[in-house]
Design an enzyme around this catalytic site. Structure first.
Site, PDB file in Angstrom:
ATOM      1  CD  GLU A   1      -2.844  -1.041   2.450  1.00 16.30           C
ATOM      2  OE1 GLU A   1      -2.629  -0.198   3.358  1.00 16.30           O
ATOM      3  OE2 GLU A   1      -3.775  -1.857   2.496  1.00 16.30           O
TER       4      GLU A   1
ATOM      5  CE  LYS B   1       5.586   4.511   6.883  1.00  8.68           C
ATOM      6  NZ  LYS B   1       5.321   5.824   7.421  1.00  8.68           N
TER       7      LYS B   1
ATOM      8  NE  ARG C   1      -2.518   3.692  12.851  1.00  7.93           N
ATOM      9  CZ  ARG C   1      -1.835   2.567  12.932  1.00  7.93           C
ATOM     10  NH1 ARG C   1      -0.526   2.601  13.029  1.00  7.93           N
ATOM     11  NH2 ARG C   1      -2.463   1.413  12.924  1.00  7.93           N
TER      12      ARG C   1
ATOM     13  NE  ARG D   1       2.742   6.491  16.483  1.00  8.20           N
ATOM     14  CZ  ARG D   1       3.440   5.665  15.724  1.00  8.20           C
ATOM     15  NH1 ARG D   1       3.174   5.570  14.453  1.00  8.20           N
ATOM     16  NH2 ARG D   1       4.391   4.944  16.251  1.00  8.20           N
TER      17      ARG D   1
ATOM     18  CG  PHE E   1      -4.309   2.162   6.562  1.00 10.00           C
ATOM     19  CD1 PHE E   1      -4.242   1.424   7.726  1.00 10.00           C
ATOM     20  CD2 PHE E   1      -3.832   3.465   6.566  1.00 10.00           C
ATOM     21  CE1 PHE E   1      -3.704   1.974   8.880  1.00 10.00           C
ATOM     22  CE2 PHE E   1      -3.286   4.022   7.707  1.00 10.00           C
ATOM     23  CZ  PHE E   1      -3.232   3.274   8.883  1.00 10.00           C
TER      24      PHE E   1
ATOM     25  NE  ARG F   1       7.805  -0.294  16.456  1.00  4.39           N
ATOM     26  CZ  ARG F   1       7.400   0.775  15.783  1.00  4.39           C
ATOM     27  NH1 ARG F   1       7.241   0.709  14.476  1.00  4.39           N
ATOM     28  NH2 ARG F   1       7.134   1.894  16.404  1.00  4.39           N
TER      29      ARG F   1
HETATM   30  P1  AMP Z   1       5.938   4.469  11.393  1.00  6.07           P
HETATM   31  O1  AMP Z   1       5.083   5.481  12.124  1.00  6.07           O
HETATM   32  O2  AMP Z   1       7.140   5.072  10.762  1.00  6.07           O
HETATM   33  O3  AMP Z   1       6.178   3.245  12.233  1.00  6.07           O
HETATM   34  O4  AMP Z   1       5.126   3.941  10.144  1.00  6.07           O
HETATM   35  C1  AMP Z   1       3.848   3.376  10.257  1.00  6.07           C
HETATM   36  C2  AMP Z   1       2.850   4.473  10.045  1.00  6.07           C
HETATM   37  O5  AMP Z   1       2.633   4.696   8.665  1.00  6.07           O
HETATM   38  C3  AMP Z   1       1.477   4.161  10.575  1.00  6.07           C
HETATM   39  O6  AMP Z   1       1.399   4.423  11.942  1.00  6.07           O
HETATM   40  C4  AMP Z   1       0.610   5.095   9.755  1.00  6.07           C
HETATM   41  O7  AMP Z   1       0.502   6.335  10.439  1.00  6.07           O
HETATM   42  C5  AMP Z   1       1.396   5.347   8.489  1.00  6.07           C
HETATM   43  N1  AMP Z   1       0.762   4.830   7.262  1.00  6.07           N
HETATM   44  C6  AMP Z   1       0.653   5.501   6.103  1.00  6.07           C
HETATM   45  N2  AMP Z   1       0.071   4.764   5.171  1.00  6.07           N
HETATM   46  C7  AMP Z   1      -0.223   3.576   5.725  1.00  6.07           C
HETATM   47  C8  AMP Z   1      -0.833   2.383   5.250  1.00  6.07           C
HETATM   48  N3  AMP Z   1      -1.278   2.258   3.990  1.00  6.07           N
HETATM   49  N4  AMP Z   1      -0.955   1.357   6.124  1.00  6.07           N
HETATM   50  C9  AMP Z   1      -0.506   1.463   7.385  1.00  6.07           C
HETATM   51  N5  AMP Z   1       0.082   2.557   7.887  1.00  6.07           N
HETATM   52  C10 AMP Z   1       0.232   3.610   7.066  1.00  6.07           C
END
Ligand code: AMP
Length: 595
Positions: free
Chosen positions: A250, A252, A257, A273, A344, A421
């Protein structure tokens, strides 16, 4: 329970920073408790009155608390202020002053229930005259308090309780106090918490019905679920290998969030979040969601992204962060920077939990229940089985303004794992292709005064990663570049509430900043590479005995991660993983030399 007993327990908790000792002290504290005192004590010990997501605030400023202390002790406010200057803590000053006050021996001792009720009344006082009401209630409580009780009451209302019991430690203690303490039981308790985000609720169910009773705790509209998180891999090849050949990729999206709670009737609620309610910031989403979601009550997740009004293209995240906490010009910003929610995932459909279904099924449900609109859309997805198609999809994503891709497992076990995670979701970002280190979310634990052009502001900040095993914050860099003038001016204001006189117990570093900060504010930084360091203790001993990890040439990206709490910052484990993948990329054997 008497409030005096709770205060005595807080004194013991304050004296220790070791997680095991803390756990033992907590077990001893909560074991004799039953609901509703049990929930009250759990909330109070985290500096809260209700679960964090409810956002209940006492609204007592320093000046109000000072006035209440003056009233209760009969000492002029100016004297109280002077003494606080010396002690640095109104709580200790209140305790000293209360020592001098003669109390009637016949006074009724304070109880946890009584104090909790009064604190709730303070929080509920709103509108004209509420300041007076708050001072009044607090001073009446202080009159009845012993010095130690007074100290903790004042610190509680000011939000500076230093007992520092975090959720994970409380979960450990619940398992020890009310169950067999086994790992598996602890996991079941944590799972119930991840679904409900309410420690009081979990503890009450555990005491009333035992571990089996936890199964009754499920998700509900209005109560945020702790988010599932992604692992990372350094290449698309590694991503596919982890996923055993096939995955849903998907876009990103780089935004905020959002967990959207859509009831059958009544207002939609949006949670960030870190489970803060952000509904008021995105009125266009709350307005469009009921029409876009066919099967309410529902809980969906998505990323909220700013889009260009004219072209419909995705804009940089900074545009949406401007909307945080600026209620008055929200209307103007909404006009200028409209947002869109790319959904998503779905956790609840027509009131039925669907979070434990495999991901492909959830995606189908999501696609079926949504009638997409301009603002509410479905995340772009493609199921891939080979590297060329994965690479093509990744390139399309980046060209469309996404940060990269999130790969999602298609396996039977790909349930939504609240609060966890894992490799069921793997992120792969654009920066990785350039061989850059991924951005790191560091917690500010100290600041250095600026010189020259920056005199009067801070010139640099000491950042730490979170060691989730030891529940400690370990420094990994000192960052001073990347801040524009507005940010430089804003930082001291943002940090004021975290300032503290000495190194917080939970912080580990060899450096001594001019001002210590309690871990609170999270900044996103980037750097050239991670190196071994004799100065920074992050992940010390993992690669070489005396060396930790440091970020070379750190630079603030301009992004303050208001959506992350200190324990949601990058962890030492993640830092170590980044170091290893960087070494793997550079040369298979040789780690980089010390910084
Ligand atoms: P990170 O915050 O760097 O751990 O990356 C994961 C975050 O990517 C999630 O918490 C979401 O806020 C964001 N995100 C963006 N697009 C998506 C997607 N298609 N699926 C899941 N998370 C996504």
């Amino acid at each position: 329970m008497r409030f005096g007993d709770l205060s005595a327990a807080y004194e013991r908790l304050e004296a220790t920073s070791k997680r095991l000792e803390m756990r033992a002290a907590l077990v001893e504290l909560i074991r004799p408790l039953r609901p509703p005192d049990l929930s009250r004590v759990l909330y109070l010990s985290q500096g809260l009155l209700r679960p964090e997501y409810e956002g209940v605030e006492l609204g007592v400023a320093d000046s109000l608390a000072r006035r209440a202390v003056a009233m209760a002790t009969g000492v002029p406010e100016s004297t109280v202020a002077q003494r606080v200057k010396r002690s640095g803590d109104l709580g200790s000053t209140a305790a000293e002053l209360l020592e001098g006050v003669r109390r009637l021996d016949s006074r009724e001792p304070l109880t946890v229930a009584g104090v909790y009720g009064e604190l709730t009344a303070i929080a509920e006082a709103k509108g004209p005259g509420s300041q007076e009401t708050k001072v009044d209630i607090l001073s009446r409580l202080l009159v009845k308090a012993t010095p130690v009780e007074g100290k903790f009451l004042v610190r509680f209302v000011l939000g500076t309780l230093r007992v520092g019991v975090r959720e994970m430690t409380i979960l450990d203690a619940l398992a020890g106090a009310f169950a067999d303490g086994a790992k598996e039981t602890r996991a079941r308790i944590e799972a119930a918490f991840n679904l409900s985000s309410d420690l009081g609720l979990v503890a009450s169910a555990l005491v009333d019905q035992g571990v089996a009773g936890l199964e009754g705790i499920t998700i509900e509209v209005g109560r945020p679920v702790r988010p599932m998180l992604a692992e990372r891999e350094p290449s698309l090849e590694a991503v596919l290998e982890r996923m055993e050949g096939s995955a849903a990729l998907e876009y990103k999206y780089d935004g905020l969030r959002i967990q959207a709670h859509v009831p059958k009737h009544g207002p939609v609620r949006l949670f960030s979040r870190r489970l803060e309610e952000v509904s008021a910031q995105f009125p266009e989403l709350t307005a469009e969601l009921p029409g876009a979601v066919r099967s309410a009550p529902a809980i969906l997740e998505g990323e909220c992204v700013p889009i260009d009004r004219d072209t419909g293209e995705i804009l940089p995240f900074q545009e949406v962060s401007r909307r945080r906490g600026r209620k008055h010009d929200l209307d103007r910003l909404r006009e200028e920077v409209p947002v869109c929610l790319f959904t998503f995932d779905v956790l609840l459909e027509e009131g039925r939990p669907v979070y434990s279904r495999p991901f492909p099924e959830r995606r189908e449900i999501l696609a079926r229940m949504l009638s997409p609109s301009e603002r509410i859309r479905l995340a772009t997805q493609e199921v891939v089985h080979d590297l060329p198609s994965a690479t093509r999809f990744f390139e399309t994503a980046v060209a469309a303004g996404a940060e990269g891709v999130v790969a999602k497992s298609l396996k039977e076990g790909s349930a939504y794992r609240a609060g966890a995670r894992g490799y069921w979701w793997i992120k792969y970002k654009r920066e990785y292709t350039a061989g850059l280190v991924d951005s790191i979310d560091g917690v500010v634990v100290g600041a250095f005064h600026g010189r020259g052009r920056r005199a009067g502001h801070y010139g640099a900040y000491l950042l730490a990663v979170y060691n989730d095993r030891a529940d400690r914050f370990e420094s990994f860099c000192k960052v001073g570049t990347g801040f524009d003038d507005a940010q430089l001016a804003e930082m001291p204001k943002r940090l004021a509430r975290f300032e503290t006189e000495s190194r917080p117990e939970s912080v580990e570093t060899e450096l001594t900043p001019d001002v210590w900060m309690r871990p609170g504010l999270v900044l996103e930084v980037r750097g050239a590479e991670l190196t071994l360091s004799p100065i920074h203790p992050a992940a010390r001993g993992s690669i070489r005995p005396e060396a930790g990890l440091a970020l070379r040439f750190p630079r603030f990206t301009g992004r303050v991660r208001d959506d992350k709490g200190p324990t949601e910052a990058t962890t030492t484990g993640e830092l170590l993983e980044m170091y290893r993948s960087q070494v793997r990329r550079a040369s298979p054997e040789e780690p980089s030399g010390p910084a």
